[in-house]
Design an enzyme around this catalytic site. Structure first.
Site, PDB file in Angstrom:
ATOM      1  N   LYS A 153       0.690  -0.951   0.169  1.00 60.55           N
ATOM      2  CA  LYS A 153       0.015   0.192   0.465  1.00 60.55           C
ATOM      3  C   LYS A 153       0.655   1.040   0.152  1.00 60.55           C
ATOM      4  O   LYS A 153       0.365   2.076  -1.207  1.00 60.55           O
ATOM      5  CB  LYS A 153      -1.210  -0.091   1.423  1.00 60.55           C
ATOM      6  CG  LYS A 153      -2.415  -0.836   1.331  1.00 60.55           C
ATOM      7  CD  LYS A 153      -2.510  -1.194   2.378  1.00 60.55           C
ATOM      8  CE  LYS A 153      -3.860  -2.511   2.126  1.00 60.55           C
ATOM      9  NZ  LYS A 153      -5.183  -2.956   3.629  1.00 60.55           N
ATOM     10  N   GLN A 186      -5.066  -1.666   9.733  1.00 64.43           N
ATOM     11  CA  GLN A 186      -4.684  -3.383   9.007  1.00 64.43           C
ATOM     12  C   GLN A 186      -5.595  -4.688  10.015  1.00 64.43           C
ATOM     13  O   GLN A 186      -4.984  -4.477  11.326  1.00 64.43           O
ATOM     14  CB  GLN A 186      -3.039  -2.884   8.662  1.00 64.43           C
ATOM     15  CG  GLN A 186      -3.138  -4.415   7.715  1.00 64.43           C
ATOM     16  CD  GLN A 186      -3.691  -4.220   6.841  1.00 64.43           C
ATOM     17  OE1 GLN A 186      -3.517  -3.473   5.518  1.00 64.43           O
ATOM     18  NE2 GLN A 186      -3.830  -5.348   6.023  1.00 64.43           N
ATOM     19  N   ASP A 240     -11.447   2.749   3.997  1.00 64.66           N
ATOM     20  CA  ASP A 240     -11.577   1.374   4.171  1.00 64.66           C
ATOM     21  C   ASP A 240     -13.214   0.884   3.973  1.00 64.66           C
ATOM     22  O   ASP A 240     -13.935  -0.341   3.790  1.00 64.66           O
ATOM     23  CB  ASP A 240     -10.892   0.191   5.107  1.00 64.66           C
ATOM     24  CG  ASP A 240      -9.721  -0.093   4.610  1.00 64.66           C
ATOM     25  OD1 ASP A 240      -9.803  -0.609   3.578  1.00 64.66           O
ATOM     26  OD2 ASP A 240      -9.309  -0.331   6.105  1.00 64.66           O
TER      27      ASP A 240
HETATM   28  N1  GUN Z   1      -7.113  -6.880   6.430  1.00 62.57           N
HETATM   29  C1  GUN Z   1      -7.365  -8.166   5.272  1.00 62.57           C
HETATM   30  N2  GUN Z   1      -7.878  -7.301   4.203  1.00 62.57           N
HETATM   31  C2  GUN Z   1      -7.913  -5.875   4.901  1.00 62.57           C
HETATM   32  C3  GUN Z   1      -8.421  -4.433   4.505  1.00 62.57           C
HETATM   33  O1  GUN Z   1      -8.589  -4.264   3.243  1.00 62.57           O
HETATM   34  N3  GUN Z   1      -8.643  -3.473   5.199  1.00 62.57           N
HETATM   35  C4  GUN Z   1      -7.731  -3.385   5.894  1.00 62.57           C
HETATM   36  N4  GUN Z   1      -7.653  -2.192   7.035  1.00 62.57           N
HETATM   37  N5  GUN Z   1      -7.091  -5.173   6.580  1.00 62.57           N
HETATM   38  C5  GUN Z   1      -7.257  -5.404   6.470  1.00 62.57           C
END
Ligand code: GUN
Length: 290
Positions: free
Chosen positions: A50, A94, A117
């Site tokens: 990211k 995350q 998100d």
């Molecule tokens: N863990 C797995 N996929 C995601 C996601 O799309 N966002 C976040 N914050 N954590 C994750």
């Protein structure tokens, strides 16, 4: 059979955002804040990807990495600081988090305006009501793929497998909304579903997000099905230099020949998730007047 090329669609989307970004006259770039707690090898890989994508496309990405032992109170305070910091446009935490921290508390502490998100109940509610909303990144990415390949969805039977907050649940809502992509008759299957193949054999579109390697096999699908595979699993493979390969929730070799469209793993849904995260951050940045 056509392979859906998520890598190329995501690059298209990101290049488009990057162009729009350059045409804006703002004195700072969009800024995504990523919070990570503790050590989790898969999360570290995602978070690094990211940050790298932010840098590549002219965004600022900042990682706030806290130890496993951080208290929930301290973490919530840190989120609040980022809510108040006007030079942060998007905040993600995350997941998964250590067991002593409530995921719900964390998500509900993020300002809905910065919740790129799309996990906050306000954004989930707007999504469900078909109002403009920040969509969760993976489901949003799947919609972009369906749009890019102009896959018909109205009146189709869409079977979503998995009911996670991150993918399955929002996906089932999105595919049933009165819009494109959408207007499907949706069946939501999950770990307690009996006779899964009954549903998959009657599906025009399958979205597999069960988290089970190669759960969906060729004999479980009908000819011409559209298959979106959200799973990603590492399995040992001695023929690979790395010693492993990545597989999805779908047994590609038996399902692909019966499909009209199918996403590969890797290179299908995965790259779209980051693209939509940046798209959401770009949108919150546009909204911000500071
Ligand atoms: N863990 C797995 N996929 C995601 C996601 O799309 N966002 C976040 N914050 N954590 C994750």
């Amino acid at each position: 059979m056509k392979i859906i090329d998520g890598k190329s669609v995501s690059e298209h989307l990101l290049a488009d955002i990057s162009l729009k970004l350059q045409s804006q006259k703002k004195n700072r770039s969009p800024h995504l804040a990523i919070i990570m707690v503790g050590k989790h090898p898969a999360s570290e890989t995602y978070v690094n990807a990211k940050i790298k994508t932010c840098e590549k496309y002219g965004f600022k990405g900042t990682l706030y990495h806290f130890p496993e032992t951080i208290t929930e109170k301290k973490l919530l305070d840190e989120i609040q600081k980022l809510n108040d910091y006007h030079e942060v446009d998007g905040i993600i935490v995350q997941l998964p988090l250590p067991k002593h921290i409530s995921e719900n508390q964390v998500i509900e502490t993020i300002s809905p305006q910065k919740d790129v998100d799309g996990f906050h109940p306000v954004n989930i509610g707007k999504m469900a009501k078909n109002l403009p909303a920040l969509l969760p990144a993976t489901p949003g990415g799947i919609l972009e793929l369906l749009k890019f390949y102009q896959i018909e969805t109205a009146g189709k039977h869409c079977v979503v497998i998995g009911r996670s907050n991150i993918v399955g649940f929002p996906m089932s809502i999105l595919m049933g909304r009165n819009s494109y992509p959408g207007n499907c008759t949706v069946t939501m299957c999950h770990s307690k579903t009996q006779n899964l193949e009954f549903y998959t054999q009657n599906a025009d579109i399958i979205i597999a997000a069960a988290g089970q390697p190669e759960l969906i096999k060729g004999n479980m699908v009908k000819e011409g099905v559209v298959v979106i595979d959200v799973g990603i699993h590492r399995v040992p493979d001695k023929t690979k230099k790395s010693g492993f390969k990545l597989i999805g929730d779908v047994e590609f070799d038996t399902v692909a020949p019966k499909s009209s469209f199918i996403t590969p793993v890797p290179g299908g849904v995965g790259p779209m998730t980051i693209a939509v995260l940046l798209k959401n951050t770009f949108e919150t940045w546009l909204q911000s007047n500071k």
